[in-house]
Design a protein around this motif. Sequence first.
Motif, short mmCIF file in Angstrom:
data_model
loop_
_atom_site.label_atom_id
_atom_site.label_comp_id
_atom_site.label_asym_id
_atom_site.label_seq_id
_atom_site.Cartn_x
_atom_site.Cartn_y
_atom_site.Cartn_z
N THR A 37 0.82 -1.20 0.00
CA THR A 37 0.00 0.00 0.00
C THR A 37 0.86 1.26 0.00
O THR A 37 1.82 1.37 0.76
N VAL A 47 -5.58 6.90 -1.53
CA VAL A 47 -6.79 6.32 -2.14
C VAL A 47 -7.12 7.00 -3.46
O VAL A 47 -6.77 8.17 -3.70
N ASP A 118 -15.83 -1.73 -1.48
CA ASP A 118 -14.90 -0.92 -0.70
C ASP A 118 -15.41 0.50 -0.56
O ASP A 118 -16.05 1.04 -1.44
N ALA A 120 -13.22 2.92 -0.16
CA ALA A 120 -12.19 3.66 -0.87
C ALA A 120 -11.26 2.68 -1.55
O ALA A 120 -10.96 1.62 -1.01
N ASP A 121 -10.82 2.98 -2.74
CA ASP A 121 -9.93 2.12 -3.49
C ASP A 121 -8.49 2.51 -3.19
O ASP A 121 -8.01 3.56 -3.62
N VAL A 122 -7.79 1.68 -2.42
CA VAL A 122 -6.43 1.97 -1.98
C VAL A 122 -5.45 1.79 -3.14
O VAL A 122 -5.54 0.83 -3.91
#
Length: 232
Positions: A37, A47, A118, A120-122
């Motif tokens: 990440t 994000v 989700d 938020a899309d990491v």
Amino acid sequence: MKTPIFLLVLSISFLPLAITGLPPLIRLPTKGDVTNTILDTAGNPVVAGAKYYAIPALIGVEGGISVTNLNSTTNPSACPTDVVINETIAGNQPPAVAVPLTFYPLIDEAEASRAAADTADVITQQYPLNVAFDWADPSDPCAKENVWKLNLQGKIVTGGVIGEVDKDNYLANWFRIQENFDGRGYVFNWWPSLCLFCKIGYSFIGTVGDGYQLGIDHMGESRYAFELVKAE
């Protein structure tokens, strides 16, 4: 018609790439691996859709990635198109200013169902993404020309598209972020592993030409290391 892709791949393949090798074809990193990440300077995951400044990873340097017209004669557009580094030594006046960036990762059919669940899309290291400047005034005509792409000279300019993977010119629009193993922060790279017939390795993004514009770092000596600060 595949001419634009072939021209781009051919032109890049003749550059002395920073790192060469055969990229995996359509094999993407696992987004569930938290060790991959991307983190901002506050330690929070970066994000998709949020705004970030890509500031220099060097201590004592201010500014970051911006956009301008380096040559108004060869580029008559009223909109700035050259993606550049705008930096000053900390404390200098006026301080250099960066333009916020927004990231849009590739979402295939398998990812679409996961992303829908989700909040938020990491953003994950080495995962294909589009990069766009966030224009302060959405009504400004230049706001429509804010997406990065790689031109035939190996330089990064605006005028790309988001999410396009099935047209002739899609290859130029995709970038990745990875950890800077030579120091602080992260670096961008251009890695055409979305292309089934491309047989070239990935290349780091650094400063080219007069040392301000971003592009393929074909000497492996000018890659731009940055940290991401979330914009308020």
